[in-house]
Every structure is written in structure tokens, then in C-alpha cells.
Design a protein around this motif. Sequence first.
Motif, PDB file in Angstrom:
ATOM      1  N   ASP A  23      19.800 -12.503   0.501  1.00 61.33           N
ATOM      2  CA  ASP A  23      20.664 -13.155   1.485  1.00 61.33           C
ATOM      3  C   ASP A  23      19.771 -13.983   2.414  1.00 61.33           C
ATOM      4  O   ASP A  23      19.149 -14.919   1.941  1.00 61.33           O
ATOM      5  N   ASP A  24      19.644 -13.650   3.677  1.00 57.44           N
ATOM      6  CA  ASP A  24      18.818 -14.479   4.560  1.00 57.44           C
ATOM      7  C   ASP A  24      17.538 -13.777   4.990  1.00 57.44           C
ATOM      8  O   ASP A  24      16.852 -14.217   5.905  1.00 57.44           O
ATOM      9  N   LYS A  25      17.210 -12.693   4.332  1.00 55.42           N
ATOM     10  CA  LYS A  25      16.006 -11.950   4.671  1.00 55.42           C
ATOM     11  C   LYS A  25      14.892 -12.320   3.688  1.00 55.42           C
ATOM     12  O   LYS A  25      15.060 -12.201   2.480  1.00 55.42           O
ATOM     13  N   LYS A  26      13.755 -12.784   4.231  1.00 57.41           N
ATOM     14  CA  LYS A  26      12.634 -13.202   3.397  1.00 57.41           C
ATOM     15  C   LYS A  26      11.555 -12.116   3.345  1.00 57.41           C
ATOM     16  O   LYS A  26      11.267 -11.480   4.359  1.00 57.41           O
ATOM     17  N   TYR A  27      10.963 -11.952   2.170  1.00 55.47           N
ATOM     18  CA  TYR A  27       9.876 -10.998   1.977  1.00 55.47           C
ATOM     19  C   TYR A  27       8.719 -11.727   1.303  1.00 55.47           C
ATOM     20  O   TYR A  27       8.892 -12.290   0.209  1.00 55.47           O
ATOM     21  N   THR A  28       7.572 -11.732   1.947  1.00 52.80           N
ATOM     22  CA  THR A  28       6.393 -12.370   1.370  1.00 52.80           C
ATOM     23  C   THR A  28       5.754 -11.449   0.335  1.00 52.80           C
ATOM     24  O   THR A  28       6.118 -10.270   0.222  1.00 52.80           O
ATOM     25  N   TYR A  29       4.778 -11.988  -0.393  1.00 54.55           N
ATOM     26  CA  TYR A  29       4.040 -11.146  -1.338  1.00 54.55           C
ATOM     27  C   TYR A  29       3.305 -10.036  -0.594  1.00 54.55           C
ATOM     28  O   TYR A  29       3.154  -8.920  -1.109  1.00 54.55           O
ATOM     29  N   ASP A  30       2.868 -10.323   0.630  1.00 49.71           N
ATOM     30  CA  ASP A  30       2.238  -9.315   1.480  1.00 49.71           C
ATOM     31  C   ASP A  30       3.237  -8.203   1.816  1.00 49.71           C
ATOM     32  O   ASP A  30       2.937  -7.011   1.674  1.00 49.71           O
ATOM     33  N   ASP A  31       4.454  -8.599   2.235  1.00 47.30           N
ATOM     34  CA  ASP A  31       5.511  -7.627   2.567  1.00 47.30           C
ATOM     35  C   ASP A  31       5.853  -6.758   1.360  1.00 47.30           C
ATOM     36  O   ASP A  31       5.981  -5.528   1.472  1.00 47.30           O
ATOM     37  N   LEU A  32       6.008  -7.422   0.206  1.00 44.01           N
ATOM     38  CA  LEU A  32       6.441  -6.711  -0.995  1.00 44.01           C
ATOM     39  C   LEU A  32       5.390  -5.697  -1.439  1.00 44.01           C
ATOM     40  O   LEU A  32       5.712  -4.531  -1.712  1.00 44.01           O
ATOM     41  N   TYR A  33       4.144  -6.116  -1.478  1.00 41.71           N
ATOM     42  CA  TYR A  33       3.083  -5.201  -1.920  1.00 41.71           C
ATOM     43  C   TYR A  33       2.929  -4.028  -0.953  1.00 41.71           C
ATOM     44  O   TYR A  33       2.795  -2.876  -1.378  1.00 41.71           O
ATOM     45  N   ASP A  34       2.988  -4.305   0.338  1.00 43.07           N
ATOM     46  CA  ASP A  34       2.879  -3.219   1.329  1.00 43.07           C
ATOM     47  C   ASP A  34       4.045  -2.240   1.209  1.00 43.07           C
ATOM     48  O   ASP A  34       3.870  -1.025   1.361  1.00 43.07           O
ATOM     49  N   ALA A  35       5.254  -2.775   0.947  1.00 44.77           N
ATOM     50  CA  ALA A  35       6.434  -1.915   0.784  1.00 44.77           C
ATOM     51  C   ALA A  35       6.272  -1.008  -0.438  1.00 44.77           C
ATOM     52  O   ALA A  35       6.637   0.174  -0.409  1.00 44.77           O
ATOM     53  N   VAL A  36       5.711  -1.554  -1.510  1.00 47.68           N
ATOM     54  CA  VAL A  36       5.485  -0.788  -2.734  1.00 47.68           C
ATOM     55  C   VAL A  36       4.534   0.387  -2.468  1.00 47.68           C
ATOM     56  O   VAL A  36       4.742   1.509  -2.935  1.00 47.68           O
ATOM     57  N   LEU A  37       3.502   0.136  -1.672  1.00 49.63           N
ATOM     58  CA  LEU A  37       2.506   1.175  -1.385  1.00 49.63           C
ATOM     59  C   LEU A  37       3.018   2.253  -0.438  1.00 49.63           C
ATOM     60  O   LEU A  37       2.508   3.376  -0.440  1.00 49.63           O
ATOM     61  N   SER A  38       4.046   1.912   0.352  1.00 46.98           N
ATOM     62  CA  SER A  38       4.445   2.847   1.418  1.00 46.98           C
ATOM     63  C   SER A  38       5.758   3.577   1.152  1.00 46.98           C
ATOM     64  O   SER A  38       6.284   4.250   2.036  1.00 46.98           O
ATOM     65  N   ILE A  39       6.303   3.489  -0.060  1.00 47.14           N
ATOM     66  CA  ILE A  39       7.611   4.118  -0.302  1.00 47.14           C
ATOM     67  C   ILE A  39       7.525   5.643  -0.308  1.00 47.14           C
ATOM     68  O   ILE A  39       6.491   6.218  -0.627  1.00 47.14           O
ATOM     69  N   ASP A  40       8.658   6.254   0.024  1.00 48.03           N
ATOM     70  CA  ASP A  40       8.815   7.708  -0.056  1.00 48.03           C
ATOM     71  C   ASP A  40       9.612   8.006  -1.323  1.00 48.03           C
ATOM     72  O   ASP A  40      10.819   7.785  -1.376  1.00 48.03           O
ATOM     73  N   ILE A  41       8.912   8.465  -2.348  1.00 50.00           N
ATOM     74  CA  ILE A  41       9.508   8.673  -3.672  1.00 50.00           C
ATOM     75  C   ILE A  41      10.768   9.541  -3.617  1.00 50.00           C
ATOM     76  O   ILE A  41      11.723   9.331  -4.354  1.00 50.00           O
ATOM     77  N   ASN A  42      10.794  10.523  -2.746  1.00 51.39           N
ATOM     78  CA  ASN A  42      11.905  11.486  -2.734  1.00 51.39           C
ATOM     79  C   ASN A  42      13.153  10.990  -2.019  1.00 51.39           C
ATOM     80  O   ASN A  42      14.179  11.650  -2.033  1.00 51.39           O
ATOM     81  N   HIS A  43      13.075   9.804  -1.416  1.00 50.68           N
ATOM     82  CA  HIS A  43      14.173   9.342  -0.567  1.00 50.68           C
ATOM     83  C   HIS A  43      15.449   9.021  -1.352  1.00 50.68           C
ATOM     84  O   HIS A  43      16.531   9.498  -1.031  1.00 50.68           O
ATOM     85  N   ILE A  44      15.332   8.177  -2.374  1.00 49.41           N
ATOM     86  CA  ILE A  44      16.538   7.800  -3.127  1.00 49.41           C
ATOM     87  C   ILE A  44      16.311   7.958  -4.623  1.00 49.41           C
ATOM     88  O   ILE A  44      16.804   7.185  -5.426  1.00 49.41           O
ATOM     89  N   SER A  45      15.555   8.976  -4.993  1.00 50.36           N
ATOM     90  CA  SER A  45      15.216   9.140  -6.402  1.00 50.36           C
ATOM     91  C   SER A  45      15.398  10.582  -6.843  1.00 50.36           C
ATOM     92  O   SER A  45      15.469  11.491  -6.031  1.00 50.36           O
TER      93      SER A  45
END
Length: 431
Positions: A23-45
Motif C-alpha cells: 500500500d503506502d508503506k515503503k521498506y528498503t533492502y536495509d529494512d527488509l534484511y533487518d526485519a528478517v534477522l529480528s523475527i520471533d519465530i513463535n509469534h505467528i508460526s
Amino acid sequence: MTIIERLQQYKELDPHKVALIVDDKKYTYDDLYDAVLSIDINHISRIVNVAKTRESVKNQVLLIQSQSFLEQLVYWLGALYRGYIPMVCHNEMDIDYIEKLSLVIASEGVPPLSDFGVLTSGTTGRPKPLWRKEESWREFFDIQNNIFRINEDTKVFLQGSFSFTGVSNMVIAVLWAGGTIVTTSSLRPTRWIELLERYKVDHIYALPTKLRLLVRHCKCKLPFINYIIAGSQVLDRHLMEQLQQICPNMEFILYYGASELNYITYCTGKEWLDREGTVGRPFPSVKITEADDVIYVTTKYHIEGISDTYTVNDCGYIDKDGYLMFSGRQGDVINKGGYKISIPEMELYLQSLQGVSEVAVITINDDIRGEDFVAYMVLEDNTELSKIIEIIHHERPSVEWPKAVLEIPMLPLTECSKVDKRKLKEWYNKG
């Protein structure tokens, strides 16, 4: 280089480059990679153990349950990064079905070299799990991106759940090239058009069902669209002409593929217009043959557990120039008292009638003939259904007349943008 290493490379080389717009929210390659590294596996899995030893993460399947495209993507990448085997659940799956899926995976296990799982679309029944090595995708990305003209400057618009193979493969392929994905959770074509215009998107990836919705709602020109990439559902000349009017600078690329096999064939819009019914010639390194009207594909970019030469029981033949002429899935035929009617061919004919915007044919039981069929249609403004029926009766033999032709305002779609024929059958049986 793995998919995660590729993302890390883009983060280091061009961290502020936009990777994803939801939609109108932008995510850079920096944002995306950092998000990948910081996820909580147990949250929605949900973690499913598929080996006797629970110590090995690699022997654990991570079922990702989220209806958010961003979460689906980030959790999928995050699971790969951590060595789990990720699989994104379809949005329509309820808790009961996910429980059954978990039991199936736990009891059947996963092929030893699998890196991730995909689910079939479930158009002919319950979705089933398939398993892939990462290289079965990533080693083909440069080939498909070259055919689809995707590079670091590309902005691709698509709409749909990451759980569907076509969507997830295209998303990861664009990120592999360093391009930008533009998407929305909205099913409103007017919203799609807003995003296309705002971000000057140059590629559209969509099935013909969604392209027809786009055509119906688009009141302006989209000269910045350079390519439209579409799967091999029922196409018609009128849709191609309408798309060319709206997107005067676009080149149409049609492909044929399968979840089990990756991309198989492709052609341009011009090639399709010259050979209506074709799905093109093979991608580089892919071979196709035909025996008794059944298509066999030879490729090394397939799911685990099948041979390099395989068939998904699609039917067709190869013409003298090497183009695959597609005639549908084996069994995609109505047996009307011994007279065989091809559903794809009938849909193609009905779609070609002037005034018909969308069409779907469903098979029904018939007490006398065994099987018959019903045609559901979305008609263009000022088109009379009685006139369409009159044309069908004039042009086709009586044995090929539908038992009923029913007008509806919009065809129901499954989550993967295919016509929901199970719902149409439910409507007909209730009526």
C-alpha cells in the motif's frame, strides 16, 4: 549465493533502495534484511517436527499463519535464515485444517534435501504440500528474469497471498534482481490503479481473471507499463486489445508453469495472437515432449521426490515450429452422453463472443446424459443475455449448448486469482 546472502549483499551495497511497497508503506533492502534477522519465530508460526531428533532445526517445518503479506514474506525469509523449512499457509485455511496438515507432514516426513515447502492452490481439492531445494528456484531466477525483463530498476505490481507459488516465486525473483515489489491487500481494482500510477510501476504480474477486472475499472491510460506477465488461463483476443489500449507501450508475456515444475513455456502477445491457444516455447534448459496428447516436461528445477522428466497430466501437442498448443488438464472434459466437450475450448469460444467480459464453465450431473455443463457469464454494458444464447444456438451444434447460461455481476475468485468453480457449483446446486 543463497537468497539470504543476496539480500544481505543488497543491504550492504544499496541499503536505501526500496525493496517492497505494501500500500503506502515503503521498506528498503536495509529494512527488509533487518526485519528478517529480528523475527520471533513463535509469534505467528507452528513448528512441526519431522525427524526423530528434535535437536536439528533443519528437521523442523515452520507453518506460517498470517494474512499479512509482509509477515508472510519476512517469516519465510527468517525461517530460511535460521535453517527451518518454511511453508506459508493459505489464508482460507482454518485451525482444523492446519492441524491435519501438521499431522500429515509429521507422519509422511520431508525429503532430506528440502529447504522449503509450497502448497498447491487446492482448486481440485485440498491443498497438498510439495517440497523444494532453494537452488531449484534461485538457479532459475536469472533465466526467468531475463525472459520477463526484470532487473534492479524494475517495479512489479502483483496482488495475492505469498502462500501461492506463482506469487512467492515472482517476489523472490524480483528481490534476487534487486528490483521493487508493489502490492496491496485490497481486492479493489481502483486501488490497484492508484498504486500503479503513484509509483509508476513498469511490470504487472497477474492472471487473466485480474487483468479483466483491471480493464473493466481502468478509465485512463497507463503508458508507464512496459510488460504484463500473465499465467496461462483462458485468454482472448478482445482482452489483449483492451490491455493494449490502456497500456499502449506494453509487451505482453504469457507463461505456462506448474507448482511441481517451475516455469515451462512462454510467448509474447504477438506470438499468441498468431497462434491462439499456444502457451509458447520452452524456457532455456527446459524440454517438452508429448505422448498420447499428454505433455511431459524435462527440467532439473522441480520439486523433490520426482524425476527430471515428469507430467502433471496436462494435455496438448507441439506444433511444427515448437510451440506448445495447450488443451487443458487430463479429465477437463464433459462427457455428454458419449459426446466429449473440452472445457478450456468451450470457455475460449464463449469468451470470444462480443459482449462477454468473463466466463466460466462448470460440469453438472445430468440424469439422461450423465454429464452436462452450465456457463456463468459477466456481460459488458448493454449486452443482452438472450442475444448471447441466440448466437450460441446458431453457431454450435445442439449437443454443445449449455444446459443453462447464467449472468452474474462478477465471477468468484479463489485466493490465487483463479475462478472458484466449487463456489459456482454450490450456487447452481442451491438454485
